[in-house]
Scaffold this active site. Sequence first.
Site, PDB file in Angstrom:
ATOM      1  N   HIS A  46       0.807  -1.224   0.000  1.00 19.40           N
ATOM      2  CA  HIS A  46       0.000   0.000   0.000  1.00 19.40           C
ATOM      3  C   HIS A  46       0.838   1.271   0.000  1.00 19.40           C
ATOM      4  CE1 HIS A  46      -3.785  -2.075   0.272  1.00 19.40           C
ATOM      5  NE2 HIS A  46      -3.429  -2.718   1.361  1.00 19.40           N
TER       6      HIS A  46
ATOM      7  N   GLU B 101      -5.964 -12.125   7.283  1.00 17.17           N
ATOM      8  CA  GLU B 101      -6.819 -10.936   7.249  1.00 17.17           C
ATOM      9  C   GLU B 101      -8.144 -11.183   6.531  1.00 17.17           C
ATOM     10  OE1 GLU B 101      -4.506  -7.679   5.600  1.00 17.17           O
ATOM     11  OE2 GLU B 101      -3.670  -8.917   4.017  1.00 17.17           O
TER      12      GLU B 101
END
Length: 258
Positions: free
Chosen positions: A50, A154
């Site tokens: 990210h 996740e």
Amino acid sequence: MSDGGVIGKLTRTLAERRDALSAWVGVNDAAVAEALAYEDFDAVTLDLQHGDLDFVGASQAILAVALAGKPTIARIPVGAFALASRLVDAGAAAIIAPMIDDAATARRFAEQVKFPPLGQRSWGPRAAQKLTGLEGPEYLHGANALTLAIAMIETREALAALDAILATPGIDGVFVGPNDLSIALSRGDAIAPDGAEVERALVEVAARAAAHGKFAGLFCHDGRRAKWAAERGFALRSVSSDLSLLRAAARAELAAAR
Ligand code: 3PY
Ligand code: MG
């Protein structure tokens, strides 16, 4: 024989202290990683998922962090397992791979981080030999123990496959992404990284990792959360991020100035 140099420090810290705090960096400039490396972190994590970091920027940051005597962890984009190999060649001590949902994906990831017979990593450890102090066959035989493959948990699928992921040969530990996990657990309804559902899952992840003799890690948005996580068995914790620290410092100084 070398103790694994700056790369070996991460394995030693996790094995001996079970307590490692990492900076989290997304800015593609080695000066940012370097500055944080001189603070009292045990490691610096470079976020190629990210953050803006690219491979060349990450390679330069790894060397700058090493000059400060610290190991680097790199997070790759989803499924970019070939990049994991390049980053360990460039001297990353560990790779965090996001969205590892099953044992087969965990295996494909670990294979790119570990040499045979454990994996299929191809030979070319450019900076890694210098940063471990191990050359040629010594590096070949020592690297698997010093270079960590960390699977991110996740999603609901990852929680369901947690034991199988932890049992995967070559996976050294797991790292929870509480933002994505909260989105998954709420079926896309909320981002609640500190919410009750995530906290229930964290208890389970820490217990299962311990049962497999592997370590658990957690992305922590601040120091308080990192301390909270340590008390719940998470050995590896990130603390905030480069841009969050910058903005928090700006807010604090502006408040003092006004
Ligand atoms: C998450 O919380 O999902 C993460 O991946 C942390 O960056
Ligand atoms: Mg995530």
